[in-house]
Write a protein that holds these residues in place. Structure first.
Motif, PDB file in Angstrom:
ATOM      1  N   GLY A  37       0.810  -1.207   0.000  1.00 34.79           N
ATOM      2  CA  GLY A  37       0.000   0.000   0.000  1.00 34.79           C
ATOM      3  C   GLY A  37       0.844   1.257   0.000  1.00 34.79           C
ATOM      4  O   GLY A  37       1.872   1.312  -0.687  1.00 34.79           O
ATOM      5  N   PHE A  42      -2.934   2.556  -2.856  1.00 34.65           N
ATOM      6  CA  PHE A  42      -2.664   1.433  -3.761  1.00 34.65           C
ATOM      7  C   PHE A  42      -3.472   0.226  -3.273  1.00 34.65           C
ATOM      8  O   PHE A  42      -2.990  -0.555  -2.458  1.00 34.65           O
ATOM      9  CB  PHE A  42      -1.167   1.101  -3.776  1.00 34.65           C
ATOM     10  CG  PHE A  42      -0.296   2.241  -4.224  1.00 34.65           C
ATOM     11  CD1 PHE A  42      -0.294   2.654  -5.547  1.00 34.65           C
ATOM     12  CD2 PHE A  42       0.512   2.896  -3.315  1.00 34.65           C
ATOM     13  CE1 PHE A  42       0.510   3.712  -5.962  1.00 34.65           C
ATOM     14  CE2 PHE A  42       1.318   3.948  -3.719  1.00 34.65           C
ATOM     15  CZ  PHE A  42       1.315   4.364  -5.038  1.00 34.65           C
ATOM     16  N   ASP A  54      -0.319  -1.670   6.398  1.00 30.25           N
ATOM     17  CA  ASP A  54       0.415  -0.760   5.529  1.00 30.25           C
ATOM     18  C   ASP A  54       1.906  -0.851   5.851  1.00 30.25           C
ATOM     19  O   ASP A  54       2.302  -0.953   7.019  1.00 30.25           O
ATOM     20  CB  ASP A  54      -0.043   0.681   5.747  1.00 30.25           C
ATOM     21  CG  ASP A  54      -1.334   1.012   5.002  1.00 30.25           C
ATOM     22  OD1 ASP A  54      -1.689   0.267   4.078  1.00 30.25           O
ATOM     23  OD2 ASP A  54      -1.982   2.012   5.371  1.00 30.25           O
ATOM     24  N   SER A  56       4.988   1.292   4.084  1.00 31.92           N
ATOM     25  CA  SER A  56       5.271   2.233   3.004  1.00 31.92           C
ATOM     26  C   SER A  56       6.740   2.239   2.612  1.00 31.92           C
ATOM     27  O   SER A  56       7.611   1.742   3.327  1.00 31.92           O
ATOM     28  CB  SER A  56       4.875   3.649   3.446  1.00 31.92           C
ATOM     29  OG  SER A  56       5.808   4.133   4.414  1.00 31.92           O
ATOM     30  N   HIS A  80      -0.888  -7.768  -3.617  1.00 29.93           N
ATOM     31  CA  HIS A  80      -1.109  -6.761  -4.657  1.00 29.93           C
ATOM     32  C   HIS A  80      -1.339  -7.391  -6.022  1.00 29.93           C
ATOM     33  O   HIS A  80      -1.578  -6.668  -7.003  1.00 29.93           O
ATOM     34  CB  HIS A  80       0.078  -5.802  -4.733  1.00 29.93           C
ATOM     35  CG  HIS A  80       0.012  -4.654  -3.764  1.00 29.93           C
ATOM     36  ND1 HIS A  80      -0.967  -3.682  -3.814  1.00 29.93           N
ATOM     37  CD2 HIS A  80       0.794  -4.322  -2.696  1.00 29.93           C
ATOM     38  CE1 HIS A  80      -0.779  -2.801  -2.851  1.00 29.93           C
ATOM     39  NE2 HIS A  80       0.285  -3.172  -2.149  1.00 29.93           N
ATOM     40  N   ALA A  86       2.247   0.056  -6.539  1.00 29.14           N
ATOM     41  CA  ALA A  86       2.954   0.380  -5.288  1.00 29.14           C
ATOM     42  C   ALA A  86       4.444   0.101  -5.432  1.00 29.14           C
ATOM     43  O   ALA A  86       5.289   0.862  -4.948  1.00 29.14           O
ATOM     44  CB  ALA A  86       2.362  -0.417  -4.129  1.00 29.14           C
ATOM     45  N   ASP A  89       5.966   2.818  -7.698  1.00 27.39           N
ATOM     46  CA  ASP A  89       6.043   4.067  -6.940  1.00 27.39           C
ATOM     47  C   ASP A  89       7.272   4.073  -6.034  1.00 27.39           C
ATOM     48  O   ASP A  89       7.991   5.084  -5.951  1.00 27.39           O
ATOM     49  CB  ASP A  89       4.768   4.236  -6.108  1.00 27.39           C
ATOM     50  CG  ASP A  89       4.822   5.450  -5.197  1.00 27.39           C
ATOM     51  OD1 ASP A  89       4.751   6.583  -5.713  1.00 27.39           O
ATOM     52  OD2 ASP A  89       4.946   5.257  -3.970  1.00 27.39           O
TER      53      ASP A  89
END
Length: 302
Positions: A37, A42, A54, A56, A80, A86, A89
């Motif tokens: 996430g 995401f 989560d 990150s 996912h 994600a 990113d």
């Protein structure tokens, strides 16, 4: 506020890992970790088998710096699915200090593959752990393998030790470099020289395109963290010493789908000198090998 509810029995990552006593060499790579996430940005795959917390990219970079590593290889997790947003990113935000392993479906376009490559993806993952994914037919995976070979990517395979006999022929038919996650999750209650682990060593010995990660003692050990995962060490050390040019190590942060205990990442780092007891082996495991595989344009021969 996240737009999802984490599985109730799924533990959050360790909030305050210890500072490792083992100081990793400058340039060390954490070659197996994840981002999840944030779920509100995401979303997780509808067909996922678990919903994580989560985790990150900023939290991953903070752990990297705290443990003393310089780079990361971020692996797409099953929660996912084949939505790699994600992952991409995180790679784009890494300033070139992260590479990725994606999950793709057979209908992925050349344009999409090229975009993943430009972001820093250098491999795809095939997951064969039945409790985590619905198996894809071998024919479909072979078609994906043929396409990613053109990009000079590799394939990461995740399976459990008892499944290797039925998967062996398929694995050895793959046309790329193949990286095995976590030594194929051996049953460490069985003998080191028993038939199950011997088959894995044969796979590594007879197929020079095969590499192995010697990570995740927390998933393999029966002894557990209080005994420093001592039962995993002989297996991992054997792989490191026999295949020193083809081994990788990673934290597996944030340790997806752990339900019995959440490992201390500092303690995991302190296992490294037990499985790679010399400076030379540590250099190969943590720097030379992952750089050769993920940053070949920057790597130097070990």
């Amino acid at each position: 506020m996240s737009a999802f509810n984490k599985d109730a029995d799924w533990l959050d990552w360790h909030p305050s890992p210890s500072k490792p006593k083992f100081v990793v060499p400058n340039g060390a790579v954490d070659a197996h970790c994840h981002v999840f996430g944030p779920g509100a940005e995401f979303p997780f795959a509808p067909q996922r088998k678990y919903t994580p917390c989560d985790a990150s990219k900023k939290q991953l970079w903070a752990l990297r710096d705290y443990l003393g590593f310089s780079r990361n290889v971020v692996v797409q997790a099953t929660c996912h699915g084949a939505d790699n947003r994600a992952l991409v990113d995180a790679l784009l935000a890494s300033n070139g200090l992260a590479r990725g392993v994606a999950t793709v479906s057979e209908d992925v376009t050349d344009t999409e593959l090229d975009a993943l490559h430009q972001a820093g993806v250098r491999g795809v993952r095939f997951n064969f752990v039945k409790r985590l994914v619905d198996a894809l037919p071998f024919d479909s995976l072979k078609r994906i393998a043929a396409r990613i070979k053109e990009l000079n990517w590799h394939i990461v395979i995740y399976f459990e030790g008892q499944e290797l006999p039925e998967l062996y022929d398929f694995f050895t038919s793959l046309p790329t470099t193949v990286v095995v996650d976590h030594m194929g999750r051996p049953d460490v209650t069985k003998p080191l020289d028993g038939p199950e682990f011997s088959l894995f060593l044969k796979l590594m010995r007879e197929n020079e395109n095969f590499w192995s990660k010697v990570s995740c003692p927390e998933r393999i050990s029966v002894a557990g963290p209080s005994k420093h995962y001592v039962d995993v060490i002989p297996f991992a050390r054997t792989v490191v010493e026999q295949f020193s040019q083809r081994v990788l190590w990673g934290t597996d942060w944030p340790h997806p789908n752990m339900k019995t205990h959440m490992p201390d990442d500092g303690q995991l780092v302190d296992i490294i000198p037990l499985i790679a007891p010399t400076t030379e082996l540590q250099q190969k495991l943590l720097i030379s090998n992952p750089m050769r595989l993920y940053w070949p344009e920057q790597s130097i021969k070990s």
